[in-house]
Design an enzyme around this catalytic site. Sequence first.
Site, mmCIF file in Angstrom:
data_model
loop_
_atom_site.group_PDB
_atom_site.id
_atom_site.type_symbol
_atom_site.label_atom_id
_atom_site.label_comp_id
_atom_site.label_asym_id
_atom_site.label_seq_id
_atom_site.Cartn_x
_atom_site.Cartn_y
_atom_site.Cartn_z
ATOM 1 N N TRP A 59 0.832 -1.214 0.000
ATOM 2 C CA TRP A 59 0.000 0.000 0.000
ATOM 3 C C TRP A 59 0.858 1.252 0.000
ATOM 4 O O TRP A 59 0.540 2.239 -0.658
ATOM 5 C CB TRP A 59 -0.971 -0.006 1.175
ATOM 6 C CG TRP A 59 -1.964 -1.122 1.090
ATOM 7 C CD1 TRP A 59 -2.144 -2.134 1.984
ATOM 8 C CD2 TRP A 59 -2.921 -1.363 0.031
ATOM 9 N NE1 TRP A 59 -3.147 -2.985 1.554
ATOM 10 C CE2 TRP A 59 -3.628 -2.538 0.363
ATOM 11 C CE3 TRP A 59 -3.230 -0.698 -1.160
ATOM 12 C CZ2 TRP A 59 -4.638 -3.061 -0.458
ATOM 13 C CZ3 TRP A 59 -4.228 -1.213 -1.976
ATOM 14 C CH2 TRP A 59 -4.920 -2.380 -1.615
ATOM 15 N N ASP A 81 -1.535 6.718 6.138
ATOM 16 C CA ASP A 81 -2.651 5.835 5.782
ATOM 17 C C ASP A 81 -2.880 4.945 7.000
ATOM 18 O O ASP A 81 -2.016 4.142 7.364
ATOM 19 C CB ASP A 81 -2.252 5.011 4.551
ATOM 20 C CG ASP A 81 -3.284 3.958 4.163
ATOM 21 O OD1 ASP A 81 -4.279 3.775 4.894
ATOM 22 O OD2 ASP A 81 -3.080 3.306 3.115
ATOM 23 N N LYS A 127 -11.979 -1.762 6.858
ATOM 24 C CA LYS A 127 -11.160 -2.677 7.637
ATOM 25 C C LYS A 127 -11.658 -2.729 9.082
ATOM 26 O O LYS A 127 -11.848 -3.788 9.644
ATOM 27 C CB LYS A 127 -9.681 -2.239 7.610
ATOM 28 C CG LYS A 127 -9.114 -1.982 6.233
ATOM 29 C CD LYS A 127 -8.947 -3.253 5.411
ATOM 30 C CE LYS A 127 -8.844 -3.013 3.926
ATOM 31 N NZ LYS A 127 -7.674 -2.302 3.460
HETATM 32 C C1 LIG Z 1 -7.150 -1.958 2.144
HETATM 33 C C2 LIG Z 1 -6.116 -0.901 2.198
HETATM 34 C C3 LIG Z 1 -5.997 0.071 1.186
HETATM 35 C C4 LIG Z 1 -6.875 0.083 -0.040
HETATM 36 O O1 LIG Z 1 -8.136 0.479 0.281
HETATM 37 P P1 LIG Z 1 -9.259 0.746 -0.836
HETATM 38 O O2 LIG Z 1 -10.326 1.384 -0.031
HETATM 39 O O3 LIG Z 1 -9.615 -0.580 -1.398
HETATM 40 O O4 LIG Z 1 -8.680 1.655 -1.848
HETATM 41 C C5 LIG Z 1 -5.034 1.046 1.331
HETATM 42 N N1 LIG Z 1 -4.232 1.065 2.403
HETATM 43 C C6 LIG Z 1 -4.304 0.151 3.376
HETATM 44 C C7 LIG Z 1 -3.386 0.242 4.544
HETATM 45 C C8 LIG Z 1 -5.247 -0.858 3.303
HETATM 46 O O5 LIG Z 1 -5.321 -1.781 4.283
#
Ligand SMILES: *Cc1c(COP(=O)(O)O)cnc(C)c1O
Length: 360
Positions: free
Chosen positions: A101, A171, A195
């Site tokens: 990511w 993030d 998540k």
């Molecule tokens: C799942 C995830 C993403 C991607 O998320 P989307 O909403 O599918 O774009 C990005 N960063 C992290 C840390 C993730 O766990």
Amino acid sequence: MGRIYNFSAGPAMLPVEVLTEAAEEMLDYKGSGMSVMEMSHRSKTYAGIIQEAEKDLRELMNIPDNYKVLFLQGGASQQFAAVPMNLMKNKVADYIITGQWAKKAYQEASIYGKANAIASSADKTFTYIPDCSDLPISDDADYVYICENNTIYGTKYKTLPNTKGKTLVADISSCFLSEPVDVTKYGILYGGVQKNVGPAGVVIAIIREDLITEDTLPGTPTMLKYKTQADNGSLYNTPPAYGIYICGKVFKWIKNMGGLEAMKEKNEIKAKLLYDFLDQSKLFKGTVVKEDRSLMNVPFVTGNEELDAKFVKEAKAAGLDSLKGHRTVGGMRASIYNAMPYDGVKTLVDFMRKFEAENL
Ligand SMILES: *Cc1c(COP(=O)(O)O)cnc(C)c1O
């Protein structure tokens, strides 16, 4: 059919209490005669829902007044572009690459300016967090970027990088509301909610006000300007209204439980149960260095691909779902987010113990 234990990395389990309440309100939300799904986002009732959600989130995370809370769409992945578009005044940013990511965010930023990979743990398949106490931060960097909890590899920063005064952007998709956080250490924190917080379709961004300006990169779409969203209270266009409503319920659920301190305590107890088992197991092995272990995502292997596949299959039959590791890593991964009950992790560990006895 009862509910099973779902160890998916996301979308993932939501609290039963939240789902039950949403079901009760499905046809008639508090006497409105309609579902929140059917409600105008400009209605008074919906204003109450989104405002209360924001208020509860601010309370939970202790968000200072000089930070905006935005409810956005496009997934965490769209923020990979929105961050550079809004923040790259010098067209320079430093990225710490701790997994897929972070790498994707870095690659996206490279479209808009000079993205520097100033540290990486790619040399050991992202099984650790690099030492970030004295990194070569660029003098003209507009920000330093991290992925705080690495969903795929199961690592988490235990100390934030020394950014040498530069704005930190994080993030936090897979550690959102899992433990207390000092918002003042960041310029931006954002995460997709699927998540740990709610249904897919909502991204929450918490942004320090001085970073929200008209001065975005040329060509930045109106919708991706933080200023557009901030000026309109996340209601520039139709927001993911139902998703935000569910997030609001999850905020209340965490508040009722005692807030983020209490959440952290529960998460630590759950994670310890699984990690302690892995540390003494003769069959299963955790893949991450101990110091950097995530509380949320726990990857492990047997060292034998066939046995891994057998484990995933038999676990599924026993009501322990989605334990297969990410396609790029293999093995297994148990995602044990806030809504995974202690009994779920206990059942998993008991199952692993039994599997070990049968297959060693
Ligand atoms: C799942 C995830 C993403 C991607 O998320 P989307 O909403 O599918 O774009 C990005 N960063 C992290 C840390 C993730 O766990």
